[in-house]
Design an enzyme around this catalytic site. Sequence first.
Site, PDB file in Angstrom:
ATOM      1  N   CYS A  24       6.472   3.077   0.141  1.00 27.23           N
ATOM      2  CA  CYS A  24       7.126   2.378  -0.967  1.00 27.23           C
ATOM      3  C   CYS A  24       6.512   0.986  -1.024  1.00 27.23           C
ATOM      4  CB  CYS A  24       8.637   2.361  -0.806  1.00 27.23           C
ATOM      5  SG  CYS A  24       9.243   1.540   0.687  1.00 27.23           S
ATOM      6  N   PHE A  25       7.217   0.004  -1.564  1.00 24.94           N
ATOM      7  CA  PHE A  25       6.567  -1.292  -1.753  1.00 24.94           C
ATOM      8  C   PHE A  25       6.293  -2.000  -0.429  1.00 24.94           C
ATOM      9  CE2 PHE A  25       6.611  -5.904  -2.709  1.00 24.94           C
ATOM     10  CZ  PHE A  25       5.443  -5.934  -3.452  1.00 24.94           C
TER      11      PHE A  25
END
Length: 371
Positions: free
Chosen positions: A97-98
């Site tokens: 994810c980020f």
Amino acid sequence: MSQLPLTSDLARIFLDDVPLIDLRAPIEFKEGAFPCSTSLPLMTDDERAQVGTCFKQRGQAAAIELGHQLVGGAVRAERLDGWLAQLRKQPDALLYCFRGGLRSQTVQLWLHEAGVTRPRVAGGYKEMRRFLIDTLDKAAAECHWTVLTGMTGSGKTHMLEHVTQAVDLEGHAHHRGSSFGQLPGGQPSNINFENKLAIELLKRRHQGEHAFVVEDESRLIGRCCLPNPLFDAMCEAPLVVVDVPQSERAEQIRQDYVHDLWLRYQAMFGAEEGWPLFAAYLTDALARLKRRLGDQAHRELDQLMQIALAEQANSGTTERHLAWITLLLTRYYDPMYLYQLGNKRERIVFRGEKQACLDFFAEQHAARQQG
């Protein structure tokens, strides 16, 4: 959850083209991702926005609770099926994810509970992106760069196809680097442009390459911006100048930007839909030069272009395009190039015809291999 596997071997991920599952929202993926990544988001753009607003107004605990409400029940089951299906196709895929935080941890746990355990990338997208930026910076600083330059239409891009140490910047940017450089299909995001370039340099340096040849470019290749360290290195690099007569250059431009490009438009859109798009591409490209050409010169060139387009539409021949191409070289591109080259003559290390330049690059490559 903390005992589930993590990986931080970022070099190996990119050297081996390890498949990646991007769990960020679609809008994040669109802004930039990695060549081997597939977008299978935990949350939609709207769901992510709702969670973000909740976090700002009510804090992390409330935002996490809302996230589980939005992605629960049937929604969770449907998305889990999507991740499992992707892992059946790519069982060695990694999750990110980020920042490598809650989103990838949550999906990793759900997959683990479903009987499939896959590592997530420590630091997520942000860490991988930083790694690739650092890769570009190091390559710019540590590698030997040579720039191939020459008047517009010299066929520099085609020449580089025969140069072992070439890096195709325009290929990564999907643009030919001039007002007429736009290609059907559009350009990648600047982040994706940088990522692909960084991965190529990472792989080639891993194989022992440390000297590269690039085509002379401005900072912008269409909408793609060269990284500052690389552009600065190119501005100081030795120059190889290829000399090609104007008549040959005009013919090369006709072949590349009229004949071949029309075939690409035709293949992508069909003849009926593709023709007005192709004609608009040429007309708009010339219009972008109007301020520099002046109104009178632009009108003259545009008239010649429209005559050539009309003949091409009626008979399929493209020879009439040579009139406006030759005039544009004479009035605009050639004087501009000569002025620019005059400011960097001290960097020229070789000058000659195409084959002589190719021989020079081959000799340089052989000498480095022996050294």
